[in-house]
Design a protein around this motif. Structure first.
Motif, PDB file in Angstrom:
ATOM      1  N   TYR A 320       0.854  -1.193   0.000  1.00  0.00           N
ATOM      2  CA  TYR A 320       0.000   0.000   0.000  1.00  0.00           C
ATOM      3  C   TYR A 320       0.888   1.240   0.000  1.00  0.00           C
ATOM      4  CZ  TYR A 320      -3.198   3.619   1.685  1.00  0.00           C
ATOM      5  OH  TYR A 320      -3.921   4.769   1.819  1.00  0.00           O
ATOM      6  N   ALA A 321       0.595   2.171  -0.894  1.00  0.00           N
ATOM      7  CA  ALA A 321       1.351   3.422  -0.966  1.00  0.00           C
ATOM      8  C   ALA A 321       0.523   4.426  -1.748  1.00  0.00           C
ATOM      9  CB  ALA A 321       2.702   3.205  -1.646  1.00  0.00           C
ATOM     10  N   PHE A 322       0.878   5.686  -1.662  1.00  0.00           N
ATOM     11  CA  PHE A 322       0.227   6.707  -2.482  1.00  0.00           C
ATOM     12  C   PHE A 322       1.252   7.771  -2.860  1.00  0.00           C
ATOM     13  CE2 PHE A 322      -0.653   7.471   1.971  1.00  0.00           C
ATOM     14  CZ  PHE A 322      -0.364   8.812   2.178  1.00  0.00           C
ATOM     15  N   THR A 323       1.005   8.419  -3.974  1.00  0.00           N
ATOM     16  CA  THR A 323       1.984   9.282  -4.634  1.00  0.00           C
ATOM     17  C   THR A 323       2.528  10.383  -3.745  1.00  0.00           C
ATOM     18  OG1 THR A 323       0.843   8.891  -6.725  1.00  0.00           O
ATOM     19  CG2 THR A 323       2.355  10.779  -6.639  1.00  0.00           C
ATOM     20  N   GLU A 324       1.688  10.974  -2.936  1.00  0.00           N
ATOM     21  CA  GLU A 324       2.075  12.182  -2.210  1.00  0.00           C
ATOM     22  C   GLU A 324       3.042  11.915  -1.061  1.00  0.00           C
ATOM     23  OE1 GLU A 324      -1.726  12.644  -4.340  1.00  0.00           O
ATOM     24  OE2 GLU A 324      -0.999  11.191  -2.871  1.00  0.00           O
ATOM     25  N   SER A 325       3.184  10.677  -0.649  1.00  0.00           N
ATOM     26  CA  SER A 325       4.086  10.317   0.446  1.00  0.00           C
ATOM     27  C   SER A 325       5.096   9.284  -0.041  1.00  0.00           C
ATOM     28  CB  SER A 325       3.282   9.737   1.626  1.00  0.00           C
ATOM     29  OG  SER A 325       4.137   9.229   2.628  1.00  0.00           O
ATOM     30  N   PRO A 326       6.336   9.316   0.472  1.00  0.00           N
ATOM     31  CA  PRO A 326       7.351   8.349   0.044  1.00  0.00           C
ATOM     32  C   PRO A 326       7.294   7.008   0.774  1.00  0.00           C
ATOM     33  CG  PRO A 326       8.330   9.886   1.580  1.00  0.00           C
ATOM     34  CD  PRO A 326       6.905  10.347   1.363  1.00  0.00           C
ATOM     35  N   VAL A 327       6.292   6.806   1.613  1.00  0.00           N
ATOM     36  CA  VAL A 327       6.228   5.616   2.468  1.00  0.00           C
ATOM     37  C   VAL A 327       5.566   4.439   1.739  1.00  0.00           C
ATOM     38  CG1 VAL A 327       5.476   4.702   4.685  1.00  0.00           C
ATOM     39  CG2 VAL A 327       6.035   7.138   4.467  1.00  0.00           C
ATOM     40  N   LEU A 328       6.147   3.244   1.896  1.00  0.00           N
ATOM     41  CA  LEU A 328       5.546   2.010   1.404  1.00  0.00           C
ATOM     42  C   LEU A 328       5.191   1.129   2.592  1.00  0.00           C
ATOM     43  CD1 LEU A 328       7.389   2.959  -1.099  1.00  0.00           C
ATOM     44  CD2 LEU A 328       7.211   0.581  -1.828  1.00  0.00           C
ATOM     45  N   TYR A 329       3.965   0.593   2.566  1.00  0.00           N
ATOM     46  CA  TYR A 329       3.489  -0.246   3.661  1.00  0.00           C
ATOM     47  C   TYR A 329       3.287  -1.669   3.140  1.00  0.00           C
ATOM     48  CZ  TYR A 329       2.247   4.441   5.351  1.00  0.00           C
ATOM     49  OH  TYR A 329       2.268   5.775   5.707  1.00  0.00           O
ATOM     50  N   GLY A 330       4.119  -2.601   3.587  1.00  0.00           N
ATOM     51  CA  GLY A 330       3.965  -3.993   3.191  1.00  0.00           C
ATOM     52  C   GLY A 330       2.885  -4.675   4.006  1.00  0.00           C
ATOM     53  N   GLY A 331       2.198  -5.630   3.392  1.00  0.00           N
ATOM     54  CA  GLY A 331       1.121  -6.308   4.097  1.00  0.00           C
ATOM     55  C   GLY A 331       1.037  -7.784   3.767  1.00  0.00           C
ATOM     56  N   HIS A 332       0.439  -8.548   4.656  1.00  0.00           N
ATOM     57  CA  HIS A 332       0.221  -9.974   4.450  1.00  0.00           C
ATOM     58  C   HIS A 332      -1.254 -10.291   4.646  1.00  0.00           C
ATOM     59  CE1 HIS A 332      -0.353 -10.520   8.787  1.00  0.00           C
ATOM     60  NE2 HIS A 332       0.745  -9.788   8.983  1.00  0.00           N
ATOM     61  N   TRP A 333      -1.669 -11.435   4.141  1.00  0.00           N
ATOM     62  CA  TRP A 333      -3.067 -11.833   4.253  1.00  0.00           C
ATOM     63  C   TRP A 333      -3.378 -12.320   5.659  1.00  0.00           C
ATOM     64  CZ3 TRP A 333      -7.280 -10.838   1.730  1.00  0.00           C
ATOM     65  CH2 TRP A 333      -8.436 -11.593   1.966  1.00  0.00           C
ATOM     66  N   SER A 334      -4.523 -11.906   6.160  1.00  0.00           N
ATOM     67  CA  SER A 334      -4.987 -12.330   7.486  1.00  0.00           C
ATOM     68  C   SER A 334      -6.236 -13.181   7.336  1.00  0.00           C
ATOM     69  CB  SER A 334      -5.298 -11.108   8.363  1.00  0.00           C
ATOM     70  OG  SER A 334      -6.005 -11.486   9.528  1.00  0.00           O
ATOM     71  N   LYS A 335      -6.165 -14.411   7.799  1.00  0.00           N
ATOM     72  CA  LYS A 335      -7.350 -15.268   7.757  1.00  0.00           C
ATOM     73  C   LYS A 335      -8.413 -14.768   8.725  1.00  0.00           C
ATOM     74  CE  LYS A 335      -5.009 -19.475   6.209  1.00  0.00           C
ATOM     75  NZ  LYS A 335      -4.720 -20.903   6.498  1.00  0.00           N
ATOM     76  N   LYS A 336      -7.969 -14.179   9.830  1.00  0.00           N
ATOM     77  CA  LYS A 336      -8.918 -13.669  10.821  1.00  0.00           C
ATOM     78  C   LYS A 336      -9.747 -12.530  10.252  1.00  0.00           C
ATOM     79  CE  LYS A 336      -9.176 -11.302  15.287  1.00  0.00           C
ATOM     80  NZ  LYS A 336      -8.417 -10.782  16.472  1.00  0.00           N
ATOM     81  N   TYR A 337      -9.075 -11.554   9.639  1.00  0.00           N
ATOM     82  CA  TYR A 337      -9.776 -10.379   9.120  1.00  0.00           C
ATOM     83  C   TYR A 337     -10.241 -10.561   7.683  1.00  0.00           C
ATOM     84  CZ  TYR A 337      -8.232  -7.719  13.202  1.00  0.00           C
ATOM     85  OH  TYR A 337      -8.025  -7.257  14.483  1.00  0.00           O
TER      86      TYR A 337
END
Length: 430
Positions: A320-337
């Motif tokens: 997950y990321a968006f153009t206006e910020s330099p941050v990248l957020y990595g994610g994994h799949w959650s069976k619970k959610y």
């Protein structure tokens, strides 16, 4: 530094060395960026409007009071983007663009140092959630995107076209025209690791000259010249299925190939031991340029990879990321959610603000996401940015499932006011 060659602004080292960033360093650097940003009239006005005086020490207790801009301020139609930089104009070597072809793209000025940090941020995210060691000596990556040169061409064309349509001031159009070769989609700034870390890497969005000629004759346009080469992908997978194989890029396009090509034609290949997914760029809502596709249900997306490639959910990750910020957020799949859980890296902080009151929510609460970082923001006043995505705060300090240190959240959707667009909307898909 002024204008520099294209290769120099896109090719950085892919050697990844973790950087330890403690709280003291983070908040000291953030304070420096706030003070530096106050030299910009727009940010100074924002601080004065919020009656904000920079404290001697910034910490978690007063972080929520740091003035922030909305991503909306960077939109071309606002006509503010040239005024939201804090570096000198000659040091802005890239105008990174969001990839909304139907809406209102953002343009964010960035320095060479910013690009180096974005490259590091991408490597950190990829190493922690995608690559690790499995692609170092053998492996293959299929990127559901155009190559970086085609990306650049699309970015320039879209940005200039939109400025003309939106009647952006002529002096601003001239400014961007001067730096036309430096306009890049944000996602293309971080694509080199996809190319060089796996042994072989392929971009699947290709430009077909014969198809383009026919498109010009029949439709007076060139969009039909862009195709997704799924046949090539399938042949390569069948030949090298014993190696590590990564599917990266648009989940919208991945899902389209799975459903309308492989499932429809009953093509199944067992990648249960070798396959991985690193989706990114959004597009789950089905918006894709001027075309609309079916909304991609994340649970169905997971099941489609299971059906076609026999891949379990733990092999599917998302960025997950968006153009206006330099941050990248990595994610994994959650069976619970039954959703992706995304993680805030150590070089950033997040605040989830209630959509009505804008007050920070508690764990379990939902609101709009604010991204805060003092790194990679030398060019523009974008160290604190609120995006129009609605997210749920899962944990403030550590992922309850994988133990990743830092805040954990999941993306619920977009605010009603937000136009539908994403990094998956760069090409019309028919």
């Amino acid at each position: 530094m002024g204008l520099i060659k294209l290769k120099e602004i896109t090719d950085f080292s892919n050697e990844y060395t973790p950087r330890e960033i403690d709280d003291i360093t983070f908040f000291e650097k953030l304070r420096e960026q706030i003070i530096l940003s106050q030299k910009n009239k727009f940010y100074l006005d924002l601080c004065q409007k919020n009656d904000y005086t920079v404290p001697e020490i910034i910490n978690d207790d007063n972080l929520q009071f740091v003035p922030y801009f909305y991503t909306n301020n960077y939109k071309i139609s606002k006509k503010l983007f040239p005024n939201l930089i804090k570096a000198s104009q000659k040091d802005i070597i890239i105008w990174s663009s969001s990839s909304s072809t139907t809406g209102d793209p953002s343009l964010v000025g960035r320095t060479y140092e910013d690009l180096e940090i974005i490259q590091y941020n991408a490597l950190k995210c990829f190493e922690e959630f995608l690559f690790r060691d499995k692609f170092r000596n053998t492996g293959m990556c299929f990127n559901f995107a155009p190559n970086r040169n085609l990306y650049g061409s699309l970015a320039r064309r879209i940005a200039l076209k939109k400025m003309k349509q939106l009647k952006v001031y002529s002096h601003q159009r001239k400014l961007i025209k001067k730096y036309e070769q430096q306009i890049r989609f944000f996602t293309s700034l971080m694509n080199k690791p996809w190319e060089t870390i796996p042994t072989r890497s392929y971009y699947l969005i290709k430009f077909k000259i014969l198809k383009t000629i026919w498109a010009i004759i029949s439709t007076f346009g060139v969009r039909a010249g862009l195709v997704l080469d799924s046949k090539f992908m399938i042949k390569q997978i069948e030949k090298f299925k014993h190696e590590s194989i990564l599917f990266g890029g648009s989940p919208l396009l991945m899902n389209n190939v799975l459903v309308n090509k492989m499932i429809k034609e009953n093509i199944k290949i067992d990648l249960s031991e070798t396959g991985y997914v690193g989706s990114g760029g959004g597009g789950w809502d089905g918006v894709k340029g001027q075309a609309k596709m079916e909304k991609v249900d994340k649970v169905d997306f997971i099941e489609h990879f299971k059906e076609v490639f026999n891949m379990d959910s733990y092999r599917l990750n998302d960025i997950y990321a968006f153009t206006e910020s330099p941050v990248l957020y990595g994610g994994h799949w959650s069976k619970k959610y039954q959703d992706y859980l995304h993680h805030c890296p150590n070089y950033a902080r997040i605040i989830i603000r209630d959509i009505e009151t804008l007050e920070p929510v508690k764990e379990g609460g939902r609101g709009v996401l604010e991204a805060i970082t003092p790194f990679g923001v030398n060019g523009s006043i974008n160290m604190a940015i609120v995006v129009d995505d609605i997210v749920e705060l899962i944990s403030k300090n550590k992922c309850p499932e994988c133990g990743y240190e830092g805040a954990t959240f999941r993306v619920i959707g977009r605010t009603k006011e937000a136009p539908g667009h994403s990094c998956s909307s760069i090409i019309d898909w028919f």
